[in-house]
Design a protein around this motif. Structure first.
Motif, PDB file in Angstrom:
ATOM      1  N   GLU A  45     121.255  31.330  33.811  1.00  0.00           N
ATOM      2  CA  GLU A  45     121.734  32.686  34.087  1.00  0.00           C
ATOM      3  C   GLU A  45     120.601  33.447  34.754  1.00  0.00           C
ATOM      4  OE1 GLU A  45     123.520  36.578  31.767  1.00  0.00           O
ATOM      5  OE2 GLU A  45     123.016  34.794  30.652  1.00  0.00           O
ATOM      6  N   LYS A  46     120.870  34.000  35.916  1.00  0.00           N
ATOM      7  CA  LYS A  46     119.850  34.699  36.689  1.00  0.00           C
ATOM      8  C   LYS A  46     119.438  35.989  35.973  1.00  0.00           C
ATOM      9  CE  LYS A  46     118.938  35.109  41.528  1.00  0.00           C
ATOM     10  NZ  LYS A  46     119.488  35.142  42.854  1.00  0.00           N
ATOM     11  N   ILE A  47     118.143  36.231  35.907  1.00  0.00           N
ATOM     12  CA  ILE A  47     117.607  37.457  35.299  1.00  0.00           C
ATOM     13  C   ILE A  47     117.419  38.481  36.407  1.00  0.00           C
ATOM     14  CG2 ILE A  47     115.652  38.493  34.114  1.00  0.00           C
ATOM     15  CD1 ILE A  47     115.181  35.807  32.766  1.00  0.00           C
ATOM     16  N   ILE A  48     118.040  39.626  36.241  1.00  0.00           N
ATOM     17  CA  ILE A  48     117.897  40.704  37.217  1.00  0.00           C
ATOM     18  C   ILE A  48     116.897  41.707  36.643  1.00  0.00           C
ATOM     19  CG2 ILE A  48     119.077  42.536  38.462  1.00  0.00           C
ATOM     20  CD1 ILE A  48     121.642  40.844  38.151  1.00  0.00           C
ATOM     21  N   PRO A  49     115.707  41.814  37.253  1.00  0.00           N
ATOM     22  CA  PRO A  49     114.701  42.739  36.733  1.00  0.00           C
ATOM     23  C   PRO A  49     115.124  44.185  36.952  1.00  0.00           C
ATOM     24  CG  PRO A  49     113.944  41.748  38.766  1.00  0.00           C
ATOM     25  CD  PRO A  49     115.241  41.087  38.417  1.00  0.00           C
ATOM     26  N   PRO A  50     114.664  45.078  36.101  1.00  0.00           N
ATOM     27  CA  PRO A  50     115.041  46.490  36.252  1.00  0.00           C
ATOM     28  C   PRO A  50     114.469  47.096  37.525  1.00  0.00           C
ATOM     29  CG  PRO A  50     113.331  46.253  34.600  1.00  0.00           C
ATOM     30  CD  PRO A  50     113.749  44.865  34.987  1.00  0.00           C
ATOM     31  N   SER A  51     115.191  48.050  38.096  1.00  0.00           N
ATOM     32  CA  SER A  51     114.711  48.707  39.308  1.00  0.00           C
ATOM     33  C   SER A  51     113.968  49.996  38.983  1.00  0.00           C
ATOM     34  CB  SER A  51     115.880  49.003  40.242  1.00  0.00           C
ATOM     35  OG  SER A  51     116.805  49.848  39.597  1.00  0.00           O
ATOM     36  N   LYS A  52     113.931  50.350  37.690  1.00  0.00           N
ATOM     37  CA  LYS A  52     113.249  51.571  37.273  1.00  0.00           C
ATOM     38  C   LYS A  52     112.517  51.285  35.964  1.00  0.00           C
ATOM     39  CE  LYS A  52     115.946  55.165  37.211  1.00  0.00           C
ATOM     40  NZ  LYS A  52     116.782  56.317  36.844  1.00  0.00           N
ATOM     41  N   LYS A  56     110.898  44.712  46.698  1.00  0.00           N
ATOM     42  CA  LYS A  56     110.247  43.407  46.637  1.00  0.00           C
ATOM     43  C   LYS A  56     110.125  42.914  45.201  1.00  0.00           C
ATOM     44  CE  LYS A  56     107.492  42.956  50.764  1.00  0.00           C
ATOM     45  NZ  LYS A  56     106.161  42.736  51.293  1.00  0.00           N
ATOM     46  N   THR A  57     109.850  43.801  44.261  1.00  0.00           N
ATOM     47  CA  THR A  57     109.682  43.371  42.877  1.00  0.00           C
ATOM     48  C   THR A  57     111.011  43.072  42.206  1.00  0.00           C
ATOM     49  OG1 THR A  57     109.706  45.649  42.086  1.00  0.00           O
ATOM     50  CG2 THR A  57     107.563  44.681  42.573  1.00  0.00           C
ATOM     51  N   THR A  58     112.110  43.569  42.754  1.00  0.00           N
ATOM     52  CA  THR A  58     113.409  43.310  42.128  1.00  0.00           C
ATOM     53  C   THR A  58     114.012  41.995  42.600  1.00  0.00           C
ATOM     54  OG1 THR A  58     114.569  44.571  43.829  1.00  0.00           O
ATOM     55  CG2 THR A  58     113.895  45.756  41.864  1.00  0.00           C
ATOM     56  N   LYS A  59     113.378  41.302  43.554  1.00  0.00           N
ATOM     57  CA  LYS A  59     113.920  40.046  44.050  1.00  0.00           C
ATOM     58  C   LYS A  59     113.090  38.876  43.532  1.00  0.00           C
ATOM     59  CE  LYS A  59     115.496  37.653  48.101  1.00  0.00           C
ATOM     60  NZ  LYS A  59     115.391  37.459  49.517  1.00  0.00           N
ATOM     61  N   LEU A  60     113.089  38.696  42.234  1.00  0.00           N
ATOM     62  CA  LEU A  60     112.409  37.561  41.626  1.00  0.00           C
ATOM     63  C   LEU A  60     113.440  36.485  41.330  1.00  0.00           C
ATOM     64  CD1 LEU A  60     110.080  39.379  39.093  1.00  0.00           C
ATOM     65  CD2 LEU A  60     109.440  38.356  41.261  1.00  0.00           C
ATOM     66  N   ASN A  61     113.111  35.249  41.636  1.00  0.00           N
ATOM     67  CA  ASN A  61     114.022  34.149  41.378  1.00  0.00           C
ATOM     68  C   ASN A  61     113.677  33.511  40.044  1.00  0.00           C
ATOM     69  OD1 ASN A  61     115.432  34.474  43.733  1.00  0.00           O
ATOM     70  ND2 ASN A  61     114.130  33.102  44.889  1.00  0.00           N
ATOM     71  N   SER A  62     114.117  34.124  38.982  1.00  0.00           N
ATOM     72  CA  SER A  62     113.902  33.564  37.660  1.00  0.00           C
ATOM     73  C   SER A  62     115.204  33.643  36.886  1.00  0.00           C
ATOM     74  CB  SER A  62     112.788  34.305  36.922  1.00  0.00           C
ATOM     75  OG  SER A  62     113.148  35.650  36.737  1.00  0.00           O
ATOM     76  N   GLY A  63     115.294  32.832  35.855  1.00  0.00           N
ATOM     77  CA  GLY A  63     116.509  32.811  35.066  1.00  0.00           C
ATOM     78  C   GLY A  63     116.262  32.258  33.678  1.00  0.00           C
ATOM     79  N   LYS A  64     117.282  32.362  32.838  1.00  0.00           N
ATOM     80  CA  LYS A  64     117.228  31.882  31.467  1.00  0.00           C
ATOM     81  C   LYS A  64     118.192  30.713  31.333  1.00  0.00           C
ATOM     82  CE  LYS A  64     117.656  33.464  26.750  1.00  0.00           C
ATOM     83  NZ  LYS A  64     117.933  34.604  25.887  1.00  0.00           N
TER      84      LYS A  64
END
Length: 82
Positions: free
Chosen positions: A15-22, A32-40
């Protein structure tokens, strides 16, 4: 809903982790910081058998955080989740 999808062989379901934008203080983060390719990892297949019939288990387990390749894998959408 993702529990209905069971990976076969050496596949995993992530499941893709969507980092917070704030931040908690209300500071907006750049795109740029919100486009990380990580998941659980949600589900893991049993593994694959080698030529001798020995089972080679998958090296990750459910709950691990993993990095995803930018153009790899197969996207599956369940409702509003990727």
């Amino acid at each position: 809903m993702a529990k209905r999808l069971i990976p076969c062989l050496n596949r995993i379901l992530v499941e893709k982790i969507i980092p917070p934008s704030k931040t908690n203080a209300g500071i907006l983060l750049p795109q740029k910081t919100t486009k990380l390719n990580s998941g659980k990892v949600v589900a893991v297949g049993p593994g694959i058998h080698d030529r001798n019939g020995n089972l080679i288990p998958v090296s990750v387990k459910e709950g691990d955080n993993v990095l995803l390749p930018e153009y790899g894998g197969t996207e599956v959408k369940l409702g509003d989740k990727e």
